[in-house]
Motif scaffolding. Structure first.
Motif, PDB file in Angstrom:
ATOM      1  N   ASP A  88     -46.681 -35.685  10.848  1.00 24.07           N
ATOM      2  CA  ASP A  88     -45.594 -36.188  11.483  1.00 24.07           C
ATOM      3  C   ASP A  88     -46.135 -37.283  12.095  1.00 24.07           C
ATOM      4  OD1 ASP A  88     -43.999 -33.984  10.874  1.00 24.07           O
ATOM      5  OD2 ASP A  88     -44.030 -32.896  12.831  1.00 24.07           O
ATOM      6  N   LYS A  91     -46.565 -39.987   9.266  1.00 23.32           N
ATOM      7  CA  LYS A  91     -45.302 -40.512   8.971  1.00 23.32           C
ATOM      8  C   LYS A  91     -44.893 -41.730  10.134  1.00 23.32           C
ATOM      9  CE  LYS A  91     -43.492 -36.360   6.941  1.00 23.32           C
ATOM     10  NZ  LYS A  91     -42.751 -35.239   7.147  1.00 23.32           N
ATOM     11  N   ARG A 111     -50.139 -42.729   2.789  1.00 24.54           N
ATOM     12  CA  ARG A 111     -49.018 -42.295   1.864  1.00 24.54           C
ATOM     13  C   ARG A 111     -49.869 -41.329   1.046  1.00 24.54           C
ATOM     14  NH1 ARG A 111     -44.233 -44.469   2.117  1.00 24.54           N
ATOM     15  NH2 ARG A 111     -43.874 -46.530   2.789  1.00 24.54           N
ATOM     16  N   LEU A 114     -50.015 -38.019   2.720  1.00 30.20           N
ATOM     17  CA  LEU A 114     -48.537 -37.504   2.827  1.00 30.20           C
ATOM     18  C   LEU A 114     -48.103 -36.831   1.741  1.00 30.20           C
ATOM     19  CD1 LEU A 114     -46.911 -40.206   5.067  1.00 30.20           C
ATOM     20  CD2 LEU A 114     -47.472 -37.878   5.862  1.00 30.20           C
ATOM     21  N   ALA A 115     -48.509 -37.497   0.628  1.00 30.73           N
ATOM     22  CA  ALA A 115     -48.084 -36.934  -0.753  1.00 30.73           C
ATOM     23  C   ALA A 115     -48.963 -35.589  -1.110  1.00 30.73           C
ATOM     24  CB  ALA A 115     -48.303 -38.066  -1.889  1.00 30.73           C
ATOM     25  N   ALA A 118     -47.187 -32.785   1.192  1.00 30.78           N
ATOM     26  CA  ALA A 118     -45.926 -32.676   0.583  1.00 30.78           C
ATOM     27  C   ALA A 118     -46.201 -31.802  -0.630  1.00 30.78           C
ATOM     28  CB  ALA A 118     -45.357 -33.901   0.246  1.00 30.78           C
ATOM     29  N   ASP A 123     -43.061 -29.677  -1.576  1.00 30.87           N
ATOM     30  CA  ASP A 123     -41.889 -30.725  -1.524  1.00 30.87           C
ATOM     31  C   ASP A 123     -42.485 -31.748  -2.640  1.00 30.87           C
ATOM     32  OD1 ASP A 123     -39.810 -32.480  -0.920  1.00 30.87           O
ATOM     33  OD2 ASP A 123     -40.482 -32.615   1.102  1.00 30.87           O
ATOM     34  N   ALA A 125     -40.376 -33.579  -4.359  1.00 30.59           N
ATOM     35  CA  ALA A 125     -39.723 -34.814  -4.312  1.00 30.59           C
ATOM     36  C   ALA A 125     -40.275 -35.869  -3.420  1.00 30.59           C
ATOM     37  CB  ALA A 125     -38.287 -34.447  -3.879  1.00 30.59           C
ATOM     38  N   THR A 126     -40.729 -35.462  -2.147  1.00 34.16           N
ATOM     39  CA  THR A 126     -41.159 -36.441  -1.182  1.00 34.16           C
ATOM     40  C   THR A 126     -42.494 -36.803  -1.700  1.00 34.16           C
ATOM     41  OG1 THR A 126     -40.193 -35.231   0.595  1.00 34.16           O
ATOM     42  CG2 THR A 126     -42.179 -36.527   1.180  1.00 34.16           C
ATOM     43  N   ASN A 129     -42.140 -39.613  -4.010  1.00 33.00           N
ATOM     44  CA  ASN A 129     -41.550 -40.983  -3.290  1.00 33.00           C
ATOM     45  C   ASN A 129     -42.676 -41.711  -2.714  1.00 33.00           C
ATOM     46  OD1 ASN A 129     -38.968 -40.162  -3.914  1.00 33.00           O
ATOM     47  ND2 ASN A 129     -38.446 -39.447  -2.029  1.00 33.00           N
ATOM     48  N   HIS A 130     -43.549 -40.863  -2.191  1.00 34.87           N
ATOM     49  CA  HIS A 130     -44.860 -41.573  -1.281  1.00 34.87           C
ATOM     50  C   HIS A 130     -45.701 -42.240  -2.562  1.00 34.87           C
ATOM     51  CE1 HIS A 130     -43.896 -40.736   2.811  1.00 34.87           C
ATOM     52  NE2 HIS A 130     -44.148 -39.424   2.540  1.00 34.87           N
ATOM     53  N   ARG A 161     -40.646 -31.243  -9.870  1.00 35.29           N
ATOM     54  CA  ARG A 161     -39.372 -31.360  -9.199  1.00 35.29           C
ATOM     55  C   ARG A 161     -38.597 -30.177  -9.989  1.00 35.29           C
ATOM     56  NH1 ARG A 161     -37.454 -37.286  -8.434  1.00 35.29           N
ATOM     57  NH2 ARG A 161     -35.799 -36.182  -9.912  1.00 35.29           N
TER      58      ARG A 161
END
Length: 316
Positions: A88, A91, A111, A114-115, A118, A123, A125-126, A129-130, A161
């Motif tokens: 968090d 991000k 990033r 974070l990927a 995720a 997750d 999808a997130t 995106n990263h 996904r």
């Protein structure tokens, strides 16, 4: 780095922003070298003191805080998904710095972390995106190796996904990865991209295309590397991948023949020393089928081969 790392816990809180930043960076080095037992608690201890030490408006403290935030996430990403706080905060760091070109390296690393988190949390999808942003930065800064690595990872995330659009985008992304790696002579990454592409094709039922990618990997292995010697490990991996694709589609005899025929061809060149490598490739197939069914299949395949040889010799 070792001396700073060993004393970082004592010095954080008594020294200024520069020492804080150096210590946090040293902890990150320690994490990457596997010394989490020291580095992790040191970063956690620093985080407990940071509120009353740091001046967020001071450029030196900004560096130190960024190093600490990334370091805590780098440590947490090695564990099973649990406390989301490190990510968090990461991000928040990305949101604050992503438009500032001075922080491009920090945001790039953030990033990636974070990927990874995720994906660990399911997750996809997130994560995708990263990774899209990671690809963009690598491309814009002329780093083809980083771009190809990120594209391979993004293709995997898109495929995970589970939706049709994600699958189609994954196919497009992995093809670009294959092309970029080939264009820039990145052989290892080219092979990695081909492996990823074979996996995607197999998942989507395009078995012939997947097997073609395996054959391409085998050809690259046979051509060798810089010294022009065959890359035996890569060749074995290509055979194993091809066998696995057949297994996934229930074609156990073809999975066995792929390994057996490749072993026969390579043994003529390399001798019996390659036998253990191929035996390891058959272990998953034996476990999957059960020993009795496996042995019966070998007998059937051998019998069919003998009959084919007899018919060929008779026709001649």
């Amino acid at each position: 780095a070792d001396s700073v790392l060993s004393s970082a816990g004592e010095r954080i809180g008594r020294d200024g922003a520069l020492m804080f930043a150096i210590a946090a960076r040293s902890c990150r080095v320690g994490i990457r070298r596997g010394n989490r037992a020291v580095a992790g608690p040191t970063l956690v201890g620093a985080a407990r003191h940071v509120d009353h030490l740091a001046n967020p408006k001071d450029p030196h403290w900004q560096v130190a805080l960024a190093e600490l935030t990334v370091g805590l996430a780098e440590d947490a990403v090695h564990d099973e998904p649990g406390d989301p706080a490190p990510f968090d905060h990461l991000k928040q760091l990305v949101d604050e710095l992503r438009h500032d070109p001075r922080w491009v390296d920090t945001v790039y690393t953030a990033r990636q972390l974070l990927a990874t988190d995720a994906l660990a949390r399911g997750d996809a999808a997130t994560a995708a995106n990263h990774l899209r942003e990671v690809v963009k930065v690598a491309h814009e800064h002329g780093s083809p190796a980083d771009e190809v690595e990120a594209r391979i990872a993004r293709a995997a995330a898109l495929s995970t996904r589970g939706d049709l659009a994600g699958g189609e985008e994954a196919d497009r992304v992995i093809q670009i990865a294959v092309d970029r790696a080939l264009e820039h002579g990145l052989t290892d990454l080219h092979v990695a991209a081909l492996v990823g592409q074979a996996g995607l094709m197999s998942q989507h039922g395009r078995t012939a295309g997947a097997l073609d990618r395996c054959l391409e990997i085998a050809r690259i292995a046979a051509a060798g590397g810089d010294g022009k010697l065959p890359n035996l490990g890569r060749y074995i991996a290509a055979v194993g991948l091809m066998s696995q694709i057949y297994q996934n589609h229930g074609d156990f005899p073809s999975a066995y023949r792929t390994v057996a025929e490749s072993y026969h061809a390579l043994r003529q060149v390399q001798g019996d020393s390659v036998k253990p490598m191929f035996e390891r490739l058959l272990e998953p197939l034996r476990d999957r089928m059960g020993r009795d069914r496996f042995n019966k299949m070998i007998e059937d395949v051998s019998r069919a081969r003998r009959l084919a040889d007899e018919l060929t010799s008779t026709s001649a």
